[in-house]
Design an enzyme around this catalytic site. Sequence first.
Site, PDB file in Angstrom:
ATOM      1  N   ASP A   1       0.860  -1.178   0.000  1.00 52.98           N
ATOM      2  CA  ASP A   1       0.000   0.000   0.000  1.00 52.98           C
ATOM      3  C   ASP A   1       0.905   1.240   0.000  1.00 52.98           C
ATOM      4  O   ASP A   1       2.112   1.151   0.194  1.00 52.98           O
ATOM      5  CB  ASP A   1      -0.979  -0.033   1.184  1.00 52.98           C
ATOM      6  CG  ASP A   1      -2.234   0.793   0.897  1.00 52.98           C
ATOM      7  OD1 ASP A   1      -2.203   1.650  -0.001  1.00 52.98           O
ATOM      8  OD2 ASP A   1      -3.257   0.577   1.581  1.00 52.98           O
TER       9      ASP A   1
ATOM     10  N   GLU B   1     -10.408   6.937   4.101  1.00 57.78           N
ATOM     11  CA  GLU B   1      -9.333   6.431   4.959  1.00 57.78           C
ATOM     12  C   GLU B   1      -9.376   7.079   6.355  1.00 57.78           C
ATOM     13  O   GLU B   1     -10.456   7.324   6.893  1.00 57.78           O
ATOM     14  CB  GLU B   1      -7.968   6.608   4.272  1.00 57.78           C
ATOM     15  CG  GLU B   1      -7.942   5.849   2.924  1.00 57.78           C
ATOM     16  CD  GLU B   1      -6.574   5.710   2.316  1.00 57.78           C
ATOM     17  OE1 GLU B   1      -5.614   5.498   3.060  1.00 57.78           O
ATOM     18  OE2 GLU B   1      -6.477   5.777   1.084  1.00 57.78           O
TER      19      GLU B   1
HETATM   20  C1  BGC Z   1      -4.123   7.547  -2.533  1.00 56.28           C
HETATM   21  C2  BGC Z   1      -3.971   7.626  -1.145  1.00 56.28           C
HETATM   22  C3  BGC Z   1      -3.072   8.767  -0.898  1.00 56.28           C
HETATM   23  C4  BGC Z   1      -3.716  10.020  -1.308  1.00 56.28           C
HETATM   24  C5  BGC Z   1      -2.987  11.259  -0.934  1.00 56.28           C
HETATM   25  C6  BGC Z   1      -4.561   8.850  -2.981  1.00 56.28           C
HETATM   26  O1  BGC Z   1      -4.347   8.855  -4.278  1.00 56.28           O
HETATM   27  O2  BGC Z   1      -4.983   6.551  -2.839  1.00 56.28           O
HETATM   28  O3  BGC Z   1      -3.418   6.461  -0.755  1.00 56.28           O
HETATM   29  O4  BGC Z   1      -2.818   8.845   0.406  1.00 56.28           O
HETATM   30  O5  BGC Z   1      -3.859   9.938  -2.631  1.00 56.28           O
HETATM   31  O6  BGC Z   1      -1.681  11.337  -1.343  1.00 56.28           O
HETATM   32  C1  BGC Z   2      -5.164   2.888   0.124  1.00 59.31           C
HETATM   33  C2  BGC Z   2      -5.414   1.773  -0.834  1.00 59.31           C
HETATM   34  C3  BGC Z   2      -5.331   2.281  -2.233  1.00 59.31           C
HETATM   35  C4  BGC Z   2      -4.001   2.930  -2.451  1.00 59.31           C
HETATM   36  C5  BGC Z   2      -3.814   3.479  -3.833  1.00 59.31           C
HETATM   37  C6  BGC Z   2      -3.951   3.672  -0.205  1.00 59.31           C
HETATM   38  O1  BGC Z   2      -3.916   4.831   0.547  1.00 59.31           O
HETATM   39  O2  BGC Z   2      -5.046   2.366   1.427  1.00 59.31           O
HETATM   40  O3  BGC Z   2      -6.656   1.193  -0.581  1.00 59.31           O
HETATM   41  O4  BGC Z   2      -5.526   1.229  -3.134  1.00 59.31           O
HETATM   42  O5  BGC Z   2      -3.854   3.994  -1.549  1.00 59.31           O
HETATM   43  O6  BGC Z   2      -4.556   4.590  -4.067  1.00 59.31           O
END
Ligand code: BGC
Ligand code: BGC
Length: 811
Positions: A326, A522
């Site tokens: 992740d 999240e």
């Molecule tokens: C991702 C997250 C990330 C967030 C901020 C999202 O694209 O899925 O995992 O934390 O962007 O950077």
């Molecule tokens: C999340 C995942 C996600 C990844 C990519 C992470 O922050 O926990 O579920 O697939 O980002 O965006």
Amino acid sequence: MRIRRFGVTLLGTIALAACSAASDRGEDLMSGSAHPDKWPEAASPAAFTDPATEAAIDDLLAKMTLEQKVGQLVQADISFITPADLEKYPLGSILAGGNGGPNGNERASAADWARMVAQFREISLRPAANGVAIPIIFGIDAVHGHSNIPGATLFPHNIGLGAAHDPELLRRIGAVTAAEVAGSGIDWTFAPTLAVPQDLRWGRSYEGYSSDPAIVAEYSTAMVDGIQGRLEAGRPLAADKVAATAKHFLADGGTRGGQDQGDAQISEEDLVAIHDAGYPPAIDAGVLTVMASFSSWNGAKNHGNKSLLTDVLKDRMGFKGFVVGDWNAHGQVPGCTPTDCPQALMAGLDLYMAPDSWKALFENLVAEAKAGKIPQERIDDAVRRILRVKFKLGLMGPAKVDRTDPSVVGAPEHLALAREAVAKSLVLLKNEGSVLPVKAGAKVLVAGPGADNMAMQAGGWTISWQGVDVTKADFPNGQTVGEGIVDAVKEAGGTARLSADGFFGEKPDVAIVIYGETPYAEFQGDVAYLDYQPGNATDLALIKKLKAQGIPVVSVFLSGRPLFVGPEMAASDAFVAAWLPGSQGAGVADVLVAGKDGKTARQFAGTLSFDWPAGCEPGAKALFSRGFGGTYATAPKVPELATKCALENANKGDTISLYSRGLKAGVTAGAEGTAMPNFVGKANGLAVTAFDVAAQEDSRRLTWSAPATLALTWKAQELPASEAVEFRYRVATAPTKKVTLAAPSGSPIDLTQTFAIAAGKEWRTLQIPLTCLAKGQLGEVQVRSEGSFVLELQSVTLVSKPLNTSCTGPF
Ligand code: BGC
Ligand code: BGC
């Protein structure tokens, strides 16, 4: 010019259970080390590893350089890599995170996405000197439909699908989602989430289907089948299929207090019986990838847990695909950083998700392999697993599958399926006096903040990560829940008025009030307790106002989880849990509004896939148990309702978090058109951007270029004299002119010297007693710089018993 933070209310920080029961239960339990023989057996289908493919992989492995192999193990995010970078760094995978889009455009079309993927792929396909050319695999979070793309088909979030209790529906949804992902040139979705959430305070509860492992297991097979189809030996997936991801392995939904990225302090038996339930079925169905969880099991970070990733998942459960990490999660393994972590590979991770950290990570891995710190066999095994998936996707040739067809995105039959899913997900919890269905010809008022609000009904993971900036313009092929009701009422010969604040001319026969949670994703969705609208019951007030005028009220509740809504439910005649339905709001009217023939297009079919709490406190009894759901034939019996949250005043804690983990406490984001909902944006003289320190986007970089003020606001109140405001900060660039901290009407404290000394150094803590800023009521502090200055903030907190009590410094 000032940047103001919106709608901050005071919330206590999550009260952490002082001491966990698990710690009393002995060594073994706390070790976070699995015994594979206690786990079920499973096996990836033989068609995944047919001899011809394995032989082709052998040939490739024999030719590849170390750099080419390591490149396969590293995944970068499109916000941090360009196609040209692939000429120098032979990476094997690219992702688009929730906040990414082609050329930084969050609202790019499916055709733009396909073009961008093709650009990366084209470079990866140029043969190197040794003749090796391995195409990239491209992944995205299509977690409720192809949810990053405007105009794509948005399905209800998983919690709503869980309420539908319909595996066949899931299979069809998986197939549609895959067709739209493939149609936009993308190979792989980071779905389904197989979490079995046990504590609804978790901000990702809505990503889970159910707290019941049996439902998750059944849905797992259906969804993997829908997304991938069945594997066939020596043949790639069909052109309208993509790779699925079973995530997040393991027990992401079992952490203490429902804390995101937290620690599941549970026995191995519970780990197997509850949280593992979805994985063996996914593996048996041929899932091509598994994502490791950010979280820990009994103190051990999953990304570094060999007993789970290798001994259980790969050996015992026979998983032959690859394990993806992740988002920089490997950096949380003890001894690791995002750019350096051979431990994760050694534990069994195959592909590092290294969005912004990929370059240094790649270089470190190459150096470590050369120094013999990582055995060649482990690298070869990881590369083999990744290549298997690329073969199965038909990326490796000779007959390369072209899946691109942007025209399938948002196809009418896809939208119809989403509408069906919305209708099937609705759960009827109250229907006194048979106020529902709305009768043909009725005069209807449609009110509430969620009545005409695409962001609220879509939830997180829509267009952007947090989903707060979604508008109706993003889904012109959709309709809000309120629009759908208005259309249906008119069709049945009635009159309807859509008015969020509840104003009406002629008195309506019935009011449908639509309200609920605003979007989050999240950890930003983690809450301390389950009360809906603590201390700020504006929706309850609207319901009561309408009732006082003798108007029957139907509540349609939009939420990512069951919440304590005793007062709202008691005040309403009918109550419908509608979850986060997505873009096809008309599915709600299909069940709620009768046509001219007196019948609704669809009947209530949904039942709760989680308990609905009778109170707001953790561990509250169930008001309605899992499996409950009323119909028009059997009206639900509502038990006696508590009308007060016992923890309403729990926010009088010692520590009040104004800003932490990227989140303003109690933020009311998501209303359409809200500016800077996530405390990022630009004003004259001041720009605020997000970046990672301990978690994704948990920190803010404030760049002053001219005189400007940042205001941190909360609900004004009398604060104890002993409180101080505490900043966790780092100074990236020293101030060029005066910097001050002040309350709106108080005298400013000069911090220029403090920040000048901190410039270029590590993170520091600054405390200023509130009595130095103001007397009496306080609801705001302001940081002002008169000139250019770059300040980074990780948290801002009100603390009692500060170490510093002086008002004159040094601070
Ligand atoms: C991702 C997250 C990330 C967030 C901020 C999202 O694209 O899925 O995992 O934390 O962007 O950077
Ligand atoms: C999340 C995942 C996600 C990844 C990519 C992470 O922050 O926990 O579920 O697939 O980002 O965006």
